[in-house]
Design a protein around this motif. Structure first.
Motif: not given
Ligand code: SF4
Length: 213
Positions: A156, A169, A175-176, A178, A183, A185
């Motif tokens: 990610s 990130c 990864c936070h 977030c 985002r 993911c």
């Molecule tokens: S949840 Fe947020 S911080 Fe974590 S990998 Fe996905 S975009 Fe990046």
């Protein structure tokens, strides 16, 4: 020259076979393409997910070329309007053949995918009659926990950098979890084999190289 199969690759192939997924281990993208080519026949539609591995191996370029008689449903033509892109993604869900990589392949025979819009994982789960998953052997991990660790803390953040997104990130490689609007993911999917009646619908081609993220 025959290819020596590393122990972790053999364990992965054996585990996939138990779950009705056919596995291969080949030396490079050209060898992977030889497995795929016979399915790219006249009257067949083929689609693919976005994949650095497919691009690095030359497989994506082959799909987009006139080197085969199948019809490539190409959602990646630069500058496509949103509605046309969406239409092609929906067509991809009912294509005859679908190609993708995986974000991780486990030694106990699971395929793990991170997705954003969901069309890639949807096509892998159901629709196309033949699915090829092409992955470098660097994507093999011990088990599902290791797979999601790899995806969350490596795939990610690296993808965020590659996409040029302003995400936490991308700043520190971690990864936070977030809630950032950018985002990407959004979908986390594990395929734990196929039903017996769908035996060998999915074929995994592991390549003896480091490929993708
Ligand atoms: S949840 Fe947020 S911080 Fe974590 S990998 Fe996905 S975009 Fe990046």
């Amino acid at each position: 020259m025959s290819l020596t199969i590393p122990e972790n690759v053999q364990r992965t192939l054996d585990s996939l076979a138990v779950k009705y997924i056919k596995g291969h281990y080949v030396e490079d993208g050209a060898a992977a393409l030889e497995i795929i080519k016979p399915y790219l026949q006249t009257g067949v539609t083929v689609a693919s997910g976005n994949s650095l591995t497919l691009r690095q191996t030359g497989i994506f370029d082959f799909l987009a070329s006139e080197g085969h008689p199948a019809q490539f449903v190409n959602q990646f033509v630069p500058g496509l309007p949103f509605e046309e892109n969406r239409r092609l993604k929906k067509l991809g869900l009912t294509s005859d053949v679908y190609l993708s990589s995986a974000n991780a392949v486990t030694e106990d025979g699971k395929l793990c995918f991170l997705d954003g819009g969901g069309n890639r994982v949807a096509a892998i789960l159901f629709g196309p009659e033949k699915v090829f998953i092409v992955a470098g052997q660097n994507k093999i991990v011990k088990n599902e926990k290791a797979a999601w660790d790899r995806i969350q803390h490596y795939v990610s953040p690296q993808t965020a950098v590659q996409l040029g997104r302003k995400l936490p990130c991308a700043e520190d490689g971690k990864c936070h979890n977030c809630d950032n609007p950018a985002r990407f993911c959004r979908d986390y999917v594990t395929v734990n084999g196929q039903l017996e009646r769908e035996k060998d619908r999915v074929e995994v081609i592991l390549i003896a190289q480091e490929l993708g993220i």
